[in-house]
Enzyme design. Structure first.
Site, mmCIF file in Angstrom:
data_model
loop_
_atom_site.group_PDB
_atom_site.id
_atom_site.type_symbol
_atom_site.label_atom_id
_atom_site.label_comp_id
_atom_site.label_asym_id
_atom_site.label_seq_id
_atom_site.Cartn_x
_atom_site.Cartn_y
_atom_site.Cartn_z
ATOM 1 N N GLU A 94 5.528 -4.004 11.722
ATOM 2 C CA GLU A 94 4.214 -3.371 11.849
ATOM 3 C C GLU A 94 3.267 -4.231 11.047
ATOM 4 O O GLU A 94 3.420 -4.395 9.832
ATOM 5 C CB GLU A 94 4.257 -1.928 11.339
ATOM 6 C CG GLU A 94 2.982 -1.148 11.659
ATOM 7 C CD GLU A 94 1.931 -1.314 10.574
ATOM 8 O OE1 GLU A 94 0.930 -2.027 10.840
ATOM 9 O OE2 GLU A 94 2.106 -0.755 9.487
ATOM 10 N N CYS A 154 -3.033 0.576 7.261
ATOM 11 C CA CYS A 154 -2.976 -0.068 8.577
ATOM 12 C C CYS A 154 -3.603 0.822 9.636
ATOM 13 O O CYS A 154 -4.128 0.338 10.641
ATOM 14 C CB CYS A 154 -1.529 -0.406 8.936
ATOM 15 S SG CYS A 154 -0.417 1.012 8.912
ATOM 16 N N ASN A 196 0.805 -1.230 0.000
ATOM 17 C CA ASN A 196 0.000 0.000 0.000
ATOM 18 C C ASN A 196 0.838 1.280 0.000
ATOM 19 O O ASN A 196 0.393 2.312 -0.478
ATOM 20 C CB ASN A 196 -0.999 0.005 1.157
ATOM 21 C CG ASN A 196 -0.354 -0.225 2.507
ATOM 22 O OD1 ASN A 196 0.814 -0.596 2.599
ATOM 23 N ND2 ASN A 196 -1.108 -0.011 3.568
#
Length: 559
Positions: free
Chosen positions: A327, A361, A232
């Site tokens: 992450e 996210c 992304n």
């Protein structure tokens, strides 16, 4: 009298040419423009200026084409980078990146590297590391500044790749490139400050000792860093890893994502052209299923910085004794309290839940609202959803296709599960290939999968609560703990809730967000390990080295 033209003082100012407007598909057909666009007025001067602009644009395109020329083979396949050069794989095999917004047709093709080639890449990175670590800090920073300059100068092909491979809107794609160049420059300056200082410790501060030992402490590079960015933000979340690694004196091996691979490779070209020594920046391309484990378990890896999803948990389990920064996604909840500014909350919910089709996210993935204001807030959010445009990234639609068919299938399964169990769909469910229209789902309960799973798409579940304790339960029972947000005018209440939320970050009266890029960024529970942000990542990519001077007798400094 009309003022003279600034370009030609002898000429009179001409009326500005009217341009034809473009519209993108919106959520309702009636929202499309119904009037005919105005006719463009063309003058001889306007025609000449457009011709000049076209020539300049074409010249710029040719320059950029030359700049990136060595990235591809004669057949148009993107190469991998090792030792400061672009090479073809001996495997003879390639991988495809697909175009999510065009029915998943092939967008580009890149090399499928072998494990032997992976070995060669790590060997090149290891050979270059010591020399790079012994390069003065100011010289390392200068190389980073040059890479940032080149990224701005040659931004468009990177942006085009983001549009093509990850369906990012053209405007947002350019913004990602520029933001990434800003991040590189900030990292260069911050690195000079952080790494330019050491620490001197005196032994007599510990009970029972005199000042006969002096301890010099400094930060040194960890060695070779494996950087794995997500689809992304394949540029921004790559430079957020490699820039701190390089300023700290490390060398890097990058494994680009399949979708967004060529955007990452274009960015790496800017680093290679900036004059970094051969082997400082390398890129391995291929299928994660074939070389993923080999990369993360390679003996040449000293640290791993990974951004992605569930794969990161397997990376953590298999990577062994290396420094790890991950992450791994989130289920970011938005808590809206009865005294909140509902207009602000609605605006933030739209930005937080639906930008880039919810594929962030830090997207709002669960709306937790108190009963007494639920109907009013939901009405405001629904009204704003009708304003979202749905369509192609080239047209800067607000909602574009999600990354893959499998992702769209997963989102659909969550929506249908919620509907079957009694949730209310505030909009009609609509999907065309990977393109999903924005959806708000009311009356979600804990037995519904979408209450706990991360959809990574433009759908937002709503739960209604009566108490703070009930609201916190939805946050803290989640296996994720990346971010959350609280909307209230009572700052004491906001801080109390923030302290109780088991997340890495809490935003007060604003949507979840990663930036600005120098802010600390971290998750807890299944959302990640270690903290990011410029300073934290620089420190993560360093080890502490101490040298102790033993004096024959105590000595106390005087002045």
């Amino acid at each position: 009298r009309k003022r003279p033209c600034r370009v030609c003082p002898s000429a009179r100012a001409r009326p500005r040419a009217r341009t034809r407007t473009r519209t993108t598909s919106s959520i309702k057909p009636s929202a499309r423009a119904k009037t005919k666009a105005p006719t463009t007025t063309v003058t001889a001067t306007a025609t000449a200026r457009r011709a000049l602009t076209a020539r300049l644009f074409a010249s710029s395109r040719r320059a950029m084409s030359t700049f990136y020329a060595d990235l591809k083979t004669d057949a148009g396949t993107f190469k991998f980078a090792v030792g400061g050069a672009w090479r073809e794989s001996a495997s003879g095999s390639t991988c495809d990146a697909l175009n999510p917004s065009k029915g998943n047709i092939r967008a580009s093709t890149f090399q499928a590297c072998t494990t032997t080639e992976v070995d060669g890449v790590f060997a090149a990175a290891r050979a270059a590391q010591r020399g790079w670590a012994q390069t003065p800090l100011h010289a390392r920073a200068a190389k980073l500044h040059e890479a940032a300059r080149l990224m701005r100068e040659h931004a468009q092909p990177m942006a085009d790749a983001l549009v093509l491979e990850v369906a990012k809107g053209q405007k947002d794609a350019v913004t990602e490139v520029v933001r990434s160049a800003d991040l590189i420059e900030y990292t260069a300056e911050e690195g000079v400050r952080i790494l330019g200082e050491g620490k001197l410790l005196m032994s007599d501060s510990f009970q029972g000792h005199e000042r006969n030992k002096l301890c010099m402490s400094s930060k040194v590079p960890v060695g070779v860093v494996l950087c794995i960015p997500p689809f992304n933000y394949p540029i921004n979340l790559c430079v957020s890893k490699i820039a701190p690694a390089l300023i700290a004196g490390n060398t890097v091996v990058v494994k680009p994502p399949t979708q967004g691979c060529t955007a990452t490779l274009h960015m790496i070209q800017c680093f290679l052209k900036a004059g970094f020594p051969p082997g400082c920046i390398n890129a391995v391309t291929g299928r994660g299923g074939e070389i993923g484990d080999y990369l993360t378990q390679h003996p040449g890896v000293d640290a791993i910085s990974f951004t992605g999803g569930e794969t990161g948990i397997r990376v953590a389990q298999k990577s062994g004794m290396v420094a790890l920064q991950t992450e791994l996604g989130g289920k970011d909840a938005c808590l809206v309290l009865p005294d909140a500014d509902l207009d602000l909350a609605a605006k933030s919910i739209i930005a937080g839940a639906y930008s880039y089709a919810g594929q962030r996210c830090t997207a709002v993935k669960l709306l937790v609202v108190f009963d007494e204001i639920a109907d009013e807030l939901i009405a405001k959010v629904n009204a704003k959803i009708t304003e979202l445009t749905v369509g192609q990234p080239e047209d800067n639609a607000k909602i574009t296709a999600v990354i893959s068919k499998s992702s769209a299938d997963f989102i659909e399964s969550l929506v249908l599960d919620a509907k079957d169990k009694g949730a209310k769909l505030c909009q009609e469910w609509r999907r065309e290939d990977n393109l999903i229209w924005p959806l708000l789902i009311d009356n979600v309960t804990q037995d519904m999968k979408i209450c706990w799973e991360e959809p990574f798409g433009p759908v937002l579940p709503v739960v209604r609560v009566k108490t703070e304790a009930e609201a916190l339960e939805y946050v803290n029972k989640s296996r994720f703990g990346l971010q959350g947000c609280v909307f209230t005018k009572d700052i004491d209440r906001a801080i109390r809730l923030s302290d109780a939320m088991e997340t890495g970050t809490v935003q007060i009266n604003g949507p979840p967000s990663r930036g600005p890029d120098h802010f600390p960024f971290q998750g807890v529970k299944s959302s990640g390990i270690a903290s990011a942000g410029v300073a934290n990542t620089i420190n993560f990519m360093c080890k502490v080295k101490t040298t102790v001077i033993n004096l024959a007798r105590p000595s106390y400094t005087m002045a």
